[in-house]
Design an enzyme around this catalytic site. Structure first.
Site, PDB file in Angstrom:
ATOM      1  CG  ASP A 193       5.344  -4.630  16.431  1.00  0.00           C
ATOM      2  OD1 ASP A 193       5.250  -3.336  15.641  1.00  0.00           O
ATOM      3  OD2 ASP A 193       5.514  -5.675  15.959  1.00  0.00           O
TER       4      ASP A 193
ATOM      5  CD  GLU B 278       9.127  -5.081  16.264  1.00  0.00           C
ATOM      6  OE1 GLU B 278       8.784  -5.478  15.379  1.00  0.00           O
ATOM      7  OE2 GLU B 278       9.468  -5.437  17.318  1.00  0.00           O
TER       8      GLU B 278
ATOM      9  CD  GLU C 162       8.156  -7.147  11.043  1.00  0.00           C
ATOM     10  OE1 GLU C 162       7.173  -7.616  10.631  1.00  0.00           O
ATOM     11  OE2 GLU C 162       8.004  -6.631  12.161  1.00  0.00           O
TER      12      GLU C 162
ATOM     13  CG  HIS D  37      10.319 -10.375  12.219  1.00  0.00           C
ATOM     14  ND1 HIS D  37       9.547 -10.815  10.930  1.00  0.00           N
ATOM     15  CD2 HIS D  37       9.179 -10.098  13.106  1.00  0.00           C
ATOM     16  CE1 HIS D  37       8.209 -10.724  11.043  1.00  0.00           C
ATOM     17  NE2 HIS D  37       8.287 -10.194  12.485  1.00  0.00           N
TER      18      HIS D  37
ATOM     19  CD  GLU E  75       9.243 -11.460  17.072  1.00  0.00           C
ATOM     20  OE1 GLU E  75       8.108 -10.807  17.078  1.00  0.00           O
ATOM     21  OE2 GLU E  75       9.901 -11.118  16.211  1.00  0.00           O
TER      22      GLU E  75
END
Length: 334
Positions: A175, A201, A227, A277, A298
């Site tokens: 990420d 990400e 997200e 998310h 997640e």
């Protein structure tokens, strides 16, 4: 079942981070009805989001049939158009929507997963998001891992250390938190290609759609994002242009469960994956269990201790339970 009151508060646990994730990240919405049922939902926007609920959405929802969720959603969206469409207004709306879904489940004495056509108890593999390194004690606690990478100079080394730690077959992601540019993303993707990352990400800012189009065509690693996108309408261009291989709506921010369902439907038609998310939190977990063809949840916010009823992750899996609605019990102290 008529709505008699709507309240928005901002519970803060002692271990809540001292940054925007606390000040703007979450609010609790509670909806009371003329029957015995009370619904709970978590939205976002902090005190600003609570203000939107209390000054705009509350009066709109009171007196409505609580089961008319889709109609109420559109009325809330219309009411917030002058200052909404994205951001804090939709984050606040999300909490109201989730509380209404909680009421629907409680009124029908069914968990949300069953309202969506799924079944209780399906094991869902989880992944943990960690900063730069995977702690040794976590290696057996999740099926997959995502590195939140901070220092550009150490990204590639961190990826290879993580791959060595978890082995060749377990999913591994990174990420970038919207901080890279095209050149950086393509360079790191190339250098990490043999590490078999499942996705990178949010390497670019969310509004850089042309940049994401370039990555779609040239990046050797799949791109994930969404997200920080809002509503199914906001996801439409991402899906139609296939700008992300993996879509990551946050149900507490993107417009609630009503919109998450639509995003799943659009993504399925386009052959794209959805991986919400913070999917292991109860608010998304039911949708993952019912709607997801490649379920992966997640890890959630560990400081949200005031949300009771959250299922535990056991040996890398999490399951829904059969309590009506979302099955949460709000604690007065975090």
């Amino acid at each position: 079942m008529i709505v008699t009151d709507v309240k928005a508060t901002q519970p803060i646990a002692q271990n809540s981070p001292n940054d925007w994730r606390t000040s703007l990240g979450q609010i609790l919405v509670t909806i009371e009805t003329d029957e015995e049922f009370i619904g709970h939902g978590v939205g976002g926007g902090g005190l600003a989001g609570a203000h939107v609920v209390q000054t705009v959405l509350r009066d709109l929802v009171i007196g409505k049939n609580a089961d008319e969720i889709e109609s109420i959603w559109h009325q809330m969206y219309q009411a917030t158009l002058p200052f909404g469409r994205k951001g804090i207004a939709i984050m606040a709306l999300s909490g109201v929507d989730l509380a209404l879904w909680d009421l629907r489940g409680k009124a029908q004495q069914k968990p949300i997963v069953e309202l969506l056509g799924g079944t209780v108890g399906k094991p869902i593999p989880t992944y943990a998001t960690v900063w730069n390194e995977i702690p040794a004690h976590m290696l057996d606690e999740h099926h997959a891992f995502k590195l939140h990478v901070e220092e550009l100079d150490s990204v590639v080394d961190a990826v290879w250390r993580a791959r060595e730690a978890i082995g060749p077959d377990r999913p591994l992601m990174i990420d970038a938190w919207m901080r890279w540019d095209l050149e950086t993303t393509l360079r790191i993707a190339k250098e990490c290609e043999e590490a078999r990352l499942d996705w990178i990400e949010e390497p670019l800012p969310p509004d850089d759609l042309e940049g994401y189009a370039h990555l779609r065509d040239h990046c050797p690693v799949p791109i994930a994002g969404g997200e920080h996108e809002f509503t199914a309408n906001g996801f439409k261009e991402l899906i139609n242009r296939r700008l992300h291989s993996v879509l990551q709506p946050d149900v507490c921010w993107c417009g609630g469960l009503t919109e998450l369902i639509k995003i799943y439907e659009m993504a399925r038609s386009a052959g794209l994956r959805v991986c919400p998310h913070r999917g292991a939190e109860i608010w998304s977990l039911h949708a993952i269990a019912a709607l997801d063809e490649q379920p992966l949840a997640e890890s959630g916010r560990p400081w949200m201790t005031w949300v009771g009823g959250q299922p535990s992750i056991i040996e890398g899996n999490i399951t829904t339970h059969n309590s009506p609605g979302f099955g949460v019990a709000i604690r007065t102290e975090g």
